[in-house]
Design an enzyme around this catalytic site. Structure first.
Site, PDB file in Angstrom:
ATOM      1  CG  HIS A  99      29.923  20.836  50.696  1.00 37.99           C
ATOM      2  ND1 HIS A  99      30.670  21.109  49.569  1.00 37.99           N
ATOM      3  CD2 HIS A  99      28.877  20.094  50.275  1.00 37.99           C
ATOM      4  CE1 HIS A  99      30.095  20.558  48.506  1.00 37.99           C
ATOM      5  NE2 HIS A  99      28.995  19.938  48.912  1.00 37.99           N
ATOM      6  CG  ASP A 102      33.715  21.853  51.403  1.00 40.64           C
ATOM      7  OD1 ASP A 102      33.929  20.630  51.311  1.00 40.64           O
ATOM      8  OD2 ASP A 102      32.820  22.440  50.775  1.00 40.64           O
ATOM      9  CD  GLU A 230      24.729  20.263  42.567  1.00 46.98           C
ATOM     10  OE1 GLU A 230      25.655  19.591  42.096  1.00 46.98           O
ATOM     11  OE2 GLU A 230      24.898  21.244  43.307  1.00 46.98           O
ATOM     12  CD  GLU A 266      28.201  18.985  38.796  1.00 43.79           C
ATOM     13  OE1 GLU A 266      28.891  18.029  38.379  1.00 43.79           O
ATOM     14  OE2 GLU A 266      28.037  19.243  39.992  1.00 43.79           O
ATOM     15  CG  HIS A 269      25.246  16.492  38.700  1.00 43.70           C
ATOM     16  ND1 HIS A 269      24.912  17.169  39.849  1.00 43.70           N
ATOM     17  CD2 HIS A 269      26.428  15.893  38.961  1.00 43.70           C
ATOM     18  CE1 HIS A 269      25.853  16.997  40.761  1.00 43.70           C
ATOM     19  NE2 HIS A 269      26.786  16.222  40.242  1.00 43.70           N
ATOM     20  CG  ASP A 294      27.487  23.460  40.749  1.00 43.56           C
ATOM     21  OD1 ASP A 294      27.371  24.615  41.187  1.00 43.56           O
ATOM     22  OD2 ASP A 294      27.466  22.452  41.481  1.00 43.56           O
ATOM     23  CG  ASP A 305      30.161  14.721  38.449  1.00 46.06           C
ATOM     24  OD1 ASP A 305      30.672  15.500  37.635  1.00 46.06           O
ATOM     25  OD2 ASP A 305      29.451  15.078  39.398  1.00 46.06           O
ATOM     26  CG  ASP A 307      33.132  17.435  39.514  1.00 44.68           C
ATOM     27  OD1 ASP A 307      32.092  17.789  38.954  1.00 44.68           O
ATOM     28  OD2 ASP A 307      33.153  16.823  40.601  1.00 44.68           O
ATOM     29  CG  ASP A 337      30.923  21.072  41.596  1.00 50.41           C
ATOM     30  OD1 ASP A 337      31.959  20.776  42.219  1.00 50.41           O
ATOM     31  OD2 ASP A 337      29.901  20.375  41.621  1.00 50.41           O
TER      32      ASP A 337
END
Length: 434
Positions: A99, A102, A230, A266, A269, A294, A305, A307, A337
């Site tokens: 991003h 980031d 996404e 993802e 998700h 992802d 979520d 991750d 991710d």
């Protein structure tokens, strides 16, 4: 050259019997799998945000990680970029993703923020001249700043819509500059808390126009990559406009964008939407909008979520089987991710996590390829639908109306009997390979 990963050598391949946590047991970039190099089948990518921007906080506690680039400012951003590429080189990572927020700090104005992003992008471009790592995708962070608390494209304030559009323009320009294979729109705030203050029709129209403008700008600048959405359910609000693959497809069809935009799916998700990962992939393939994925996993005891790095080979193998049967990746790939747990503090933990994730993807790919090469699953599927290959069956879907179909049933005295779906037998077949 920094000393952040001091003492860690480039990760070697040592084979399945290796007990070295910093060696690949299954990932071999040049190994041929179904006629393509493993690296080209998987197209693995490192997520800049979780690996280098996340500080280890959660809703009940603050930062646990200590990194030399924390603290903000452009000097820290340059150091972060240097260390990121050092990690890419150690892992032999084919791709990375980011991003805008980031890679560079937000400034006092959008113009300053964009200058910061472009400066780091210029560093990336110089570094990529000698590094094999490429950009899988870029995107804009339209969710962290409080200005986006009511959405970005769907915001009731037109100035927020305009700000988001300008931010996306810069992020797409930078992605194009760096040769990105895709550009992602992640609508984390594109939803609502309550219908009492929401005009849903208006917000959906705004979102459609926003996406159309992104697609138009892609063509204007000659960006050859894929625009991805996404799907994102239930987080941070439970009412999201891009809930799952099917919802996104309906949205794309409404605005005539189903040939222009694909999905980045993802694992976490999919779970939050009440689906399996392979279901979402199969849906996207069937609808012609599969793009990228992802790679992560959720804690199934948590409604959030989480991750976590992928570590379930059987689950990932059946998902990769769907990808391979759908033709494999074109511009997409497997983006990690995934983030360390808050107690995994050491630089070595960051390397080991990615080594494990890359190995899990490689092992799952080999299992999925073995299932395809065996042919038993494909044959079972062909046998189950063989009746549709007859002229009468094909005609039902093309020419015959209800009256003609009814006449055929009467004429041939059709009385169909149920046939076994053989689910357990097919599950046993898959288990031979995973």
């Amino acid at each position: 050259m920094s000393d952040f990963f001091e003492g860690i050598a480039p990760i070697p391949f040592e084979g399945p019997e290796s007990e070295n946590p910093l060696a690949f047991r299954f990932y071999q970039p040049d190994r041929l799998v179904l006629g393509k190099r493993m690296e080209d089948q998987l197209r693995l990518s490192i997520a800049y945000w979780h690996s280098f921007a996340w500080e280890g906080g959660d809703p009940f506690g603050g930062r646990t990680f200590e990194r030399p680039w924390f603290g903000g400012g452009m000097e820290a951003a340059r150091l972060k970029a240097e260390i990121a590429f050092e990690m890419f080189d150690l892992l032999g990572a084919p791709f990375f993703a980011f991003h805008d927020r980031d890679i560079a700090p937000e400034g006092q104005s959008l113009a300053e923020s964009n200058r910061n992003v472009r400066e780091i992008a210029d560093y990336f471009a110089r570094r990529m001249e000698t590094s094999p790592t490429r950009l899988l995708w870029g995107t804009a962070n339209l969710f962290s700043n409080r200005r986006f608390m009511s959405g970005a494209a769907t915001n009731p304030d037109p100035e927020v819509f305009a700000y988001a559009a300008a931010q996306v323009k810069c992020a797409l320009d930078v992605t194009h500059q760096l040769g990105g294979a895709n550009y992602v729109l992640w609508g984390g705030r594109e939803g609502y808390e309550t219908l009492l203050n929401t005009d849903m029709g208006r917000e959906l129209d705004q979102l459609g126009r926003f996406l159309s403008k992104v697609v138009d700008y892609k063509h204007r600048i000659g960006f050859p990559g894929t625009i991805l959405i996404e799907p994102k359910p239930q987080e941070p609000t439970k009412h999201q406009y891009d809930y799952d693959v099917a919802t996104v497809y309906g949205f794309l069809r409404r605005f005539g964008l189903e040939k222009e935009v694909k999905v980045n799916i993802e694992v976490g998700h999919a779970v939050l939407a009440g689906h399996s990962f392979e279901h979402e992939i199969a849906t996207a393939v069937a609808l012609g909008i599969f793009g990228s994925v992802d790679a992560n996993r959720n804690d199934y005891q948590s409604g959030w979520d989480t991750d976590q790095f992928p570590n379930n080979v059987p689950e990932l193998a059946v998902a990769i089987h769907q990808i391979l049967k759908g033709g494999g990746f074109v511009t997409g790939g497997f983006n990690f991710d995934s983030k360390l747990r808050r107690q995994s503090l050491d630089p070595e933990d960051l390397i080991a996590a990615h080594v494990g994730g890359m190995d899990v993807c490689a092992r799952a790919l080999l299992a999925a390829a073995a299932i395809i090469e065996d042919g038993g699953l494909d044959q079972a599927l062909a046998d189950r639908y063989a009746g549709w290959e007859t002229p009468e069956a094909r005609d039902m879907l093309v020419e015959a109306d209800l009256a003609a179909i009814a006449a055929w049933v009467d004429q041939d005295n059709i009385d169909p009997q149920p046939r076994s779906g053989k689910q357990e037998k097919l599950e046993n077949l898959v288990n031979r390979f995973v």
